[in-house]
Design a protein around this motif. Structure first.
Motif, PDB file in Angstrom:
ATOM      1  N   VAL A  92       0.839  -1.200   0.000  1.00 53.09           N
ATOM      2  CA  VAL A  92       0.000   0.000   0.000  1.00 53.09           C
ATOM      3  C   VAL A  92       0.874   1.250   0.000  1.00 53.09           C
ATOM      4  O   VAL A  92       0.603   2.217  -0.732  1.00 53.09           O
ATOM      5  CB  VAL A  92      -0.943  -0.001   1.217  1.00 53.09           C
ATOM      6  N   CYS A  93       1.942   1.245   0.806  1.00 50.84           N
ATOM      7  CA  CYS A  93       2.845   2.393   0.851  1.00 50.84           C
ATOM      8  C   CYS A  93       3.512   2.625  -0.501  1.00 50.84           C
ATOM      9  O   CYS A  93       3.675   3.772  -0.934  1.00 50.84           O
ATOM     10  CB  CYS A  93       3.908   2.189   1.933  1.00 50.84           C
ATOM     11  N   ASP A  94       3.892   1.551  -1.174  1.00 56.24           N
ATOM     12  CA  ASP A  94       4.473   1.690  -2.514  1.00 56.24           C
ATOM     13  C   ASP A  94       3.459   2.311  -3.469  1.00 56.24           C
ATOM     14  O   ASP A  94       3.799   3.176  -4.285  1.00 56.24           O
ATOM     15  CB  ASP A  94       4.913   0.328  -3.046  1.00 56.24           C
ATOM     16  N   LYS A  95       2.221   1.867  -3.354  1.00 54.04           N
ATOM     17  CA  LYS A  95       1.173   2.373  -4.244  1.00 54.04           C
ATOM     18  C   LYS A  95       0.925   3.857  -4.009  1.00 54.04           C
ATOM     19  O   LYS A  95       0.644   4.614  -4.957  1.00 54.04           O
ATOM     20  CB  LYS A  95      -0.117   1.582  -3.988  1.00 54.04           C
ATOM     21  N   LEU A  96       1.027   4.294  -2.745  1.00 46.13           N
ATOM     22  CA  LEU A  96       0.799   5.694  -2.399  1.00 46.13           C
ATOM     23  C   LEU A  96       2.077   6.519  -2.416  1.00 46.13           C
ATOM     24  O   LEU A  96       2.070   7.686  -2.036  1.00 46.13           O
ATOM     25  CB  LEU A  96       0.149   5.782  -1.018  1.00 46.13           C
ATOM     26  N   LYS A  97       3.178   5.879  -2.840  1.00 44.69           N
ATOM     27  CA  LYS A  97       4.476   6.554  -2.946  1.00 44.69           C
ATOM     28  C   LYS A  97       4.939   7.135  -1.598  1.00 44.69           C
ATOM     29  O   LYS A  97       5.378   8.282  -1.497  1.00 44.69           O
ATOM     30  CB  LYS A  97       4.430   7.646  -4.017  1.00 44.69           C
ATOM     31  N   PRO A 107       4.181  -0.415  12.985  1.00 46.64           N
ATOM     32  CA  PRO A 107       3.605   0.842  13.489  1.00 46.64           C
ATOM     33  C   PRO A 107       4.318   2.090  12.960  1.00 46.64           C
ATOM     34  O   PRO A 107       3.676   3.102  12.690  1.00 46.64           O
ATOM     35  CB  PRO A 107       3.776   0.718  15.013  1.00 46.64           C
ATOM     36  N   LEU A 108       5.638   2.015  12.801  1.00 44.30           N
ATOM     37  CA  LEU A 108       6.378   3.156  12.271  1.00 44.30           C
ATOM     38  C   LEU A 108       6.058   3.369  10.799  1.00 44.30           C
ATOM     39  O   LEU A 108       5.908   4.515  10.342  1.00 44.30           O
ATOM     40  CB  LEU A 108       7.880   2.941  12.455  1.00 44.30           C
ATOM     41  N   ILE A 109       5.932   2.287  10.041  1.00 40.62           N
ATOM     42  CA  ILE A 109       5.562   2.408   8.628  1.00 40.62           C
ATOM     43  C   ILE A 109       4.160   2.995   8.511  1.00 40.62           C
ATOM     44  O   ILE A 109       3.883   3.815   7.624  1.00 40.62           O
ATOM     45  CB  ILE A 109       5.654   1.039   7.924  1.00 40.62           C
ATOM     46  N   GLU A 110       3.259   2.587   9.416  1.00 33.47           N
ATOM     47  CA  GLU A 110       1.907   3.154   9.427  1.00 33.47           C
ATOM     48  C   GLU A 110       1.956   4.659   9.673  1.00 33.47           C
ATOM     49  O   GLU A 110       1.198   5.424   9.070  1.00 33.47           O
ATOM     50  CB  GLU A 110       1.064   2.467  10.501  1.00 33.47           C
ATOM     51  N   SER A 219      -6.807  -2.028  -9.619  1.00 37.48           N
ATOM     52  CA  SER A 219      -7.075  -3.363  -9.097  1.00 37.48           C
ATOM     53  C   SER A 219      -8.154  -3.314  -8.034  1.00 37.48           C
ATOM     54  O   SER A 219      -8.071  -2.498  -7.118  1.00 37.48           O
ATOM     55  CB  SER A 219      -5.801  -3.968  -8.510  1.00 37.48           C
ATOM     56  N   PRO A 220      -9.161  -4.194  -8.122  1.00 35.14           N
ATOM     57  CA  PRO A 220     -10.201  -4.226  -7.086  1.00 35.14           C
ATOM     58  C   PRO A 220      -9.640  -4.503  -5.698  1.00 35.14           C
ATOM     59  O   PRO A 220     -10.210  -4.068  -4.704  1.00 35.14           O
ATOM     60  CB  PRO A 220     -11.108  -5.378  -7.555  1.00 35.14           C
ATOM     61  N   ALA A 221      -8.522  -5.224  -5.622  1.00 31.84           N
ATOM     62  CA  ALA A 221      -7.947  -5.555  -4.319  1.00 31.84           C
ATOM     63  C   ALA A 221      -7.531  -4.306  -3.561  1.00 31.84           C
ATOM     64  O   ALA A 221      -7.649  -4.241  -2.333  1.00 31.84           O
ATOM     65  CB  ALA A 221      -6.759  -6.493  -4.494  1.00 31.84           C
ATOM     66  N   TYR A 222      -7.036  -3.293  -4.283  1.00 32.18           N
ATOM     67  CA  TYR A 222      -6.615  -2.068  -3.611  1.00 32.18           C
ATOM     68  C   TYR A 222      -7.800  -1.300  -3.030  1.00 32.18           C
ATOM     69  O   TYR A 222      -7.623  -0.493  -2.123  1.00 32.18           O
ATOM     70  CB  TYR A 222      -5.826  -1.168  -4.568  1.00 32.18           C
ATOM     71  N   ARG A 223      -8.990  -1.536  -3.548  1.00 30.50           N
ATOM     72  CA  ARG A 223     -10.174  -0.892  -2.978  1.00 30.50           C
ATOM     73  C   ARG A 223     -10.404  -1.376  -1.550  1.00 30.50           C
ATOM     74  O   ARG A 223     -11.079  -0.717  -0.765  1.00 30.50           O
ATOM     75  CB  ARG A 223     -11.405  -1.201  -3.826  1.00 30.50           C
ATOM     76  N   VAL A 224      -9.832  -2.541  -1.246  1.00 34.41           N
ATOM     77  CA  VAL A 224      -9.950  -3.113   0.094  1.00 34.41           C
ATOM     78  C   VAL A 224      -8.697  -2.846   0.916  1.00 34.41           C
ATOM     79  O   VAL A 224      -8.770  -2.377   2.050  1.00 34.41           O
ATOM     80  CB  VAL A 224     -10.199  -4.636   0.031  1.00 34.41           C
ATOM     81  N   THR A 225      -7.525  -3.143   0.356  1.00 35.06           N
ATOM     82  CA  THR A 225      -6.307  -3.091   1.161  1.00 35.06           C
ATOM     83  C   THR A 225      -5.943  -1.683   1.607  1.00 35.06           C
ATOM     84  O   THR A 225      -5.468  -1.500   2.737  1.00 35.06           O
ATOM     85  CB  THR A 225      -5.113  -3.714   0.406  1.00 35.06           C
ATOM     86  N   ILE A 226      -6.169  -0.676   0.774  1.00 35.16           N
ATOM     87  CA  ILE A 226      -5.796   0.686   1.175  1.00 35.16           C
ATOM     88  C   ILE A 226      -6.620   1.164   2.365  1.00 35.16           C
ATOM     89  O   ILE A 226      -6.051   1.537   3.401  1.00 35.16           O
ATOM     90  CB  ILE A 226      -5.888   1.658  -0.018  1.00 35.16           C
TER      91      ILE A 226
END
Length: 245
Positions: A92-97, A107-110, A219-226
């Motif tokens: 997700v972080c890669d997708k959001l750059k 927790p730190l990545i979050e 991707s439909p999966a990102y609609r959930v994972t993000i």
């Protein structure tokens, strides 16, 4: 799909059913309230028996997230189990750059993910809005700060941890989820915690809504994972604050 033991998700066993409701709904229903075609949780015996007592089947909910996470990767042959949460978080972080260290704790990545949302929003905010945001976060001498300095001070307050950090996270996450899935967190406090909402909701919502259009196509999966990862970040911080109360 079977739950894959995951230290970063084990805290969910201590979360109440009411607090889990938004997370579970994100896994099972889309923004319009329609059951997701690819979800499996609502078909399980535990869900049918105990819904809406989500705490009784938190492992199945976690497994559902792991399964959606696996669907964002090319390799899907994992013996009937999905991927661990940190792998989903990093994806997700890669997708959001998001700028983050893959070797850091979840927790730190979050935290880095939430701050990327704030930083993107700030680009569309006026200097006065950023200063007001800094004021509500308790930044000293905010009125004399430039936009960049006020943002840096705001981030420092967030990274310092404690209740103020949690307050900032909840407000940002609530605004983000409203843009992504049409509903915010179920446990947002009123009064002082929401004083910053008028500053953050608009800009954060605009940024994420714009990004969401692209992800919706990807991707439909990102609609959930993000949105699910963003909710996990909020639930983790709430559990830490509750433990200190």
């Amino acid at each position: 799909m079977a739950y894959r033991h995951d230290p970063d998700l084990e805290f969910l066993k201590k979360i109440s059913s009411s607090d889990l409701d938004g997370f579970v709904t994100t896994l099972t229903h889309d923004k319009d309230g329609v059951v997701r075609f690819t979800e499996t949780l609502t078909h399980t015996a535990e869900y049918k028996r105990y819904y809406p007592d989500h705490a009784k089947y938190w492992e199945l909910a976690a497994a559902e997230l792991q399964g959606f996470g696996a669907n964002t990767f090319i390799t899907l042959f994992r013996g009937g189990k999905g991927v661990v949460y940190k792998e989903i978080l990093c994806d997700v972080c890669d997708k959001l750059k998001v700028n983050y260290n893959k070797n850091a704790a979840a927790p730190l990545i979050e935290q880095n993910l939430i701050m990327k949302i704030v930083e993107d929003a700030v680009e569309k905010m006026s200097t006065e809005d950023v200063r007001q945001m800094a004021e509500e976060a308790g930044v000293a001498n905010f009125a004399s700060l430039s936009k960049d300095a006020a943002l840096a001070a705001f981030i420092a307050v967030f990274r310092a941890g404690g209740f103020k950090s949690y307050q900032i996270l909840v407000i940002v996450v609530n605004a983000t989820l409203k843009a992504l899935i049409g509903r915010g967190l179920g446990f947002v406090a009123t009064g002082g915690m929401m004083r910053t909402a008028s500053v953050l909701t608009g800009p954060v919502g605009w940024v994420i809504t714009g990004l969401w259009t692209a992800f919706d196509i990807a991707s439909p999966a990102y609609r959930v994972t993000i949105p699910a990862v963003i909710q996990i970040a909020a639930l983790r911080q709430k559990s830490l604050v509750d433990a200190k109360a």
